[in-house]
Design an enzyme around this catalytic site. Structure first.
Site, PDB file in Angstrom:
ATOM      1  N   LYS A   1       0.834  -1.214   0.000  1.00 51.33           N
ATOM      2  CA  LYS A   1       0.000   0.000   0.000  1.00 51.33           C
ATOM      3  C   LYS A   1       0.869   1.265   0.000  1.00 51.33           C
ATOM      4  CE  LYS A   1      -2.069  -1.126   3.850  1.00 51.33           C
ATOM      5  NZ  LYS A   1      -1.287  -2.357   4.127  1.00 51.33           N
TER       6      LYS A   1
ATOM      7  N   ARG B   1      -9.307   0.507   9.304  1.00 48.59           N
ATOM      8  CA  ARG B   1      -8.879  -0.869   9.583  1.00 48.59           C
ATOM      9  C   ARG B   1      -9.947  -1.643  10.346  1.00 48.59           C
ATOM     10  NH1 ARG B   1      -3.003   0.274   9.390  1.00 48.59           N
ATOM     11  NH2 ARG B   1      -1.756  -1.565   9.832  1.00 48.59           N
TER      12      ARG B   1
ATOM     13  N   ARG C   1      11.891  -5.130   4.479  1.00 50.62           N
ATOM     14  CA  ARG C   1      11.500  -3.731   4.204  1.00 50.62           C
ATOM     15  C   ARG C   1      12.479  -2.730   4.836  1.00 50.62           C
ATOM     16  NH1 ARG C   1       5.508  -1.862   5.413  1.00 50.62           N
ATOM     17  NH2 ARG C   1       5.919  -2.654   7.500  1.00 50.62           N
TER      18      ARG C   1
ATOM     19  N   ARG D   1      11.757  -0.616  10.354  1.00 49.62           N
ATOM     20  CA  ARG D   1      10.776  -0.208  11.349  1.00 49.62           C
ATOM     21  C   ARG D   1      10.864  -1.059  12.611  1.00 49.62           C
ATOM     22  NH1 ARG D   1       5.110   0.425   8.257  1.00 49.62           N
ATOM     23  NH2 ARG D   1       4.481  -0.681  10.145  1.00 49.62           N
TER      24      ARG D   1
ATOM     25  N   ARG E   1       0.652  -8.670  13.500  1.00 45.54           N
ATOM     26  CA  ARG E   1      -0.045  -7.680  12.664  1.00 45.54           C
ATOM     27  C   ARG E   1      -0.865  -8.357  11.577  1.00 45.54           C
ATOM     28  NH1 ARG E   1       4.976  -4.750  11.511  1.00 45.54           N
ATOM     29  NH2 ARG E   1       4.033  -4.013   9.621  1.00 45.54           N
TER      30      ARG E   1
HETATM   31  P1  ADP Z   1       2.234  -1.907   3.217  1.00 51.59           P
HETATM   32  O1  ADP Z   1       2.262  -0.396   3.163  1.00 51.59           O
HETATM   33  O2  ADP Z   1       1.019  -2.480   2.563  1.00 51.59           O
HETATM   34  O3  ADP Z   1       2.470  -2.460   4.577  1.00 51.59           O
HETATM   35  P2  ADP Z   1       4.785  -1.652   1.789  1.00 51.59           P
HETATM   36  O4  ADP Z   1       4.451  -0.755   0.665  1.00 51.59           O
HETATM   37  O5  ADP Z   1       5.532  -1.084   2.947  1.00 51.59           O
HETATM   38  O6  ADP Z   1       3.453  -2.425   2.319  1.00 51.59           O
HETATM   39  O7  ADP Z   1       5.592  -2.894   1.175  1.00 51.59           O
HETATM   40  C1  ADP Z   1       6.140  -3.921   2.010  1.00 51.59           C
HETATM   41  C2  ADP Z   1       7.472  -4.407   1.410  1.00 51.59           C
HETATM   42  O8  ADP Z   1       7.220  -5.105   0.200  1.00 51.59           O
HETATM   43  C3  ADP Z   1       8.463  -3.283   1.058  1.00 51.59           C
HETATM   44  O9  ADP Z   1       9.765  -3.729   1.388  1.00 51.59           O
HETATM   45  C4  ADP Z   1       8.297  -3.108  -0.448  1.00 51.59           C
HETATM   46  O10 ADP Z   1       9.511  -2.664  -1.070  1.00 51.59           O
HETATM   47  C5  ADP Z   1       7.933  -4.521  -0.897  1.00 51.59           C
HETATM   48  N1  ADP Z   1       6.993  -4.554  -2.036  1.00 51.59           N
HETATM   49  C6  ADP Z   1       5.905  -3.757  -2.241  1.00 51.59           C
HETATM   50  N2  ADP Z   1       5.257  -4.114  -3.384  1.00 51.59           N
HETATM   51  C7  ADP Z   1       5.945  -5.165  -3.901  1.00 51.59           C
HETATM   52  C8  ADP Z   1       5.779  -5.974  -5.065  1.00 51.59           C
HETATM   53  N3  ADP Z   1       4.761  -5.792  -5.918  1.00 51.59           N
HETATM   54  N4  ADP Z   1       6.678  -6.970  -5.278  1.00 51.59           N
HETATM   55  C9  ADP Z   1       7.711  -7.168  -4.414  1.00 51.59           C
HETATM   56  N5  ADP Z   1       7.932  -6.440  -3.302  1.00 51.59           N
HETATM   57  C10 ADP Z   1       7.060  -5.445  -3.038  1.00 51.59           C
HETATM   58  P1  AMP Z   2       1.130   0.549   9.262  1.00 50.50           P
HETATM   59  O1  AMP Z   2       2.161   1.622   9.073  1.00 50.50           O
HETATM   60  O2  AMP Z   2      -0.121   0.773   8.477  1.00 50.50           O
HETATM   61  O3  AMP Z   2       1.721  -0.833   9.064  1.00 50.50           O
HETATM   62  O4  AMP Z   2       0.691   0.636  10.796  1.00 50.50           O
HETATM   63  C1  AMP Z   2       1.609   0.435  11.851  1.00 50.50           C
HETATM   64  C2  AMP Z   2       0.855   0.302  13.184  1.00 50.50           C
HETATM   65  O5  AMP Z   2       0.172   1.529  13.492  1.00 50.50           O
HETATM   66  C3  AMP Z   2      -0.227  -0.775  13.228  1.00 50.50           C
HETATM   67  O6  AMP Z   2       0.308  -2.068  13.527  1.00 50.50           O
HETATM   68  C4  AMP Z   2      -1.131  -0.240  14.352  1.00 50.50           C
HETATM   69  O7  AMP Z   2      -0.571  -0.476  15.639  1.00 50.50           O
HETATM   70  C5  AMP Z   2      -1.087   1.266  14.106  1.00 50.50           C
HETATM   71  N1  AMP Z   2      -2.153   1.691  13.169  1.00 50.50           N
HETATM   72  C6  AMP Z   2      -1.984   2.220  11.911  1.00 50.50           C
HETATM   73  N2  AMP Z   2      -3.163   2.500  11.360  1.00 50.50           N
HETATM   74  C7  AMP Z   2      -4.127   2.137  12.254  1.00 50.50           C
HETATM   75  C8  AMP Z   2      -5.544   2.153  12.246  1.00 50.50           C
HETATM   76  N3  AMP Z   2      -6.241   2.598  11.181  1.00 50.50           N
HETATM   77  N4  AMP Z   2      -6.195   1.710  13.358  1.00 50.50           N
HETATM   78  C9  AMP Z   2      -5.517   1.274  14.418  1.00 50.50           C
HETATM   79  N5  AMP Z   2      -4.176   1.198  14.489  1.00 50.50           N
HETATM   80  C10 AMP Z   2      -3.470   1.629  13.422  1.00 50.50           C
END
Ligand code: ADP
Ligand code: AMP
Length: 227
Positions: free
Chosen positions: A22, A97, A136, A169, A180
């Site tokens: 995302k 969420r 990541r 992170r 998660r």
């Molecule tokens: P989210 O925001 O949904 O948690 P991220 O955008 O942070 O996911 O992506 C999670 C990890 O996967 C990152 O390290 C990113 O570089 C990698 N990633 C994202 N999209 C793809 C894809 N289509 N193929 C391979 N790796 C990906």
């Molecule tokens: P994310 O960056 O989306 O992976 O979120 C990291 C963490 O932030 C999650 O594991 C939750 O602890 C908190 N968080 C982010 N968005 C929400 C949401 N919409 N509702 C509740 N907790 C959230």
């Protein structure tokens, strides 16, 4: 709200598990569509860095991979959506969420005469999610997202975009990652049906290369969004 402003509005909710891509896609969409990327996770991380009261509270949940309670999450996102840069549209990532958050979002948008245009659901299998989260790396300065294998930076540890330092992170530990994903299945997957029933959901194959996912997302938004 005039019909012209309404017709240009693009209110997009990106749905998908942690690691689905995302944030990666929202960064592209922000540039392509000219509307801001609002990530509730990023808003919480800002609060952690600034050591606000909200940040201190959120940390206790984030460190365990649990959701921060709806009330504080909704208030934080509502405040962000009230800023002028969100008037023409927004790409929401990580919010809503829960069903309660989804209902609150409808109310927040309705107050300004807006509604959600499309909900792309980036679909990725569980086992792929863990591999993605484990590798990541995020830029401390501009938030760009990399993966040590799937999307590596040109220079290890440095952001291609701004030269900033890359970090992993704090909640990307194996135990928190698993929690998660569990929490996502328990509390967020009901939103898939919620938005499908409203005719807003578009499924996107998130296991394709980043550029393919990006193309599919843009096509879905152009076909379904109010743009
Ligand atoms: P989210 O925001 O949904 O948690 P991220 O955008 O942070 O996911 O992506 C999670 C990890 O996967 C990152 O390290 C990113 O570089 C990698 N990633 C994202 N999209 C793809 C894809 N289509 N193929 C391979 N790796 C990906
Ligand atoms: P994310 O960056 O989306 O992976 O979120 C990291 C963490 O932030 C999650 O594991 C939750 O602890 C908190 N968080 C982010 N968005 C929400 C949401 N919409 N509702 C509740 N907790 C959230």
């Amino acid at each position: 709200m005039g019909s012209e402003a309404q017709s240009k509005a693009k209110f997009i909710v990106l749905l998908g598990a942690p690691g689905a891509g995302k944030g990666t896609q929202a960064t592209y969409l922000e540039e392509e569509l000219g509307i801001p990327h609002v990530s509730s996770g990023d808003l919480f991380r800002e609060n952690l860095r600034e050591e606000t009261e909200l940040g201190k509270l959120a940390r206790t949940y984030m460190d365990r991979g649990e959701l921060v309670p709806d009330e504080v999450t909704i208030a934080m996102v509502k405040e962000r959506l009230a800023r002028p840069d969100c008037a023409e549209g927004v790409i929401l990532d990580g919010f809503p969420r829960t069903i309660a958050q989804a209902q609150a979002l409808d109310g927040i948008l309705a107050e300004k005469g807006h509604k959600i245009g499309v909900v792309p659901y980036i679909k990725v299998a569980d086992e792929v999610l863990l591999a993605r989260l484990a590798g990541r790396w995020t830029c401390r300065q501009c938030g760009a997202i990399y993966h040590q294998l799937f999307s590596p930076p040109k220079v290890a540890g440095r952001c291609d975009e701004c030269g900033g330092e890359l970090y992993q992170r704090a909640d990307d530990t194996p135990e928190t990652q698993r929690r998660r994903i569990e929490v996502y299945f328990q509390q967020t997957t009901p939103l898939i049906e919620h938005y499908r029933e409203r005719g807003l959901l578009v499924e996107i194959d998130g296991e394709q290369p980043i550029e393919r996912v990006r193309a599919d997302l843009l096509a879905a938004i152009r076909a379904n969004g109010r743009s």
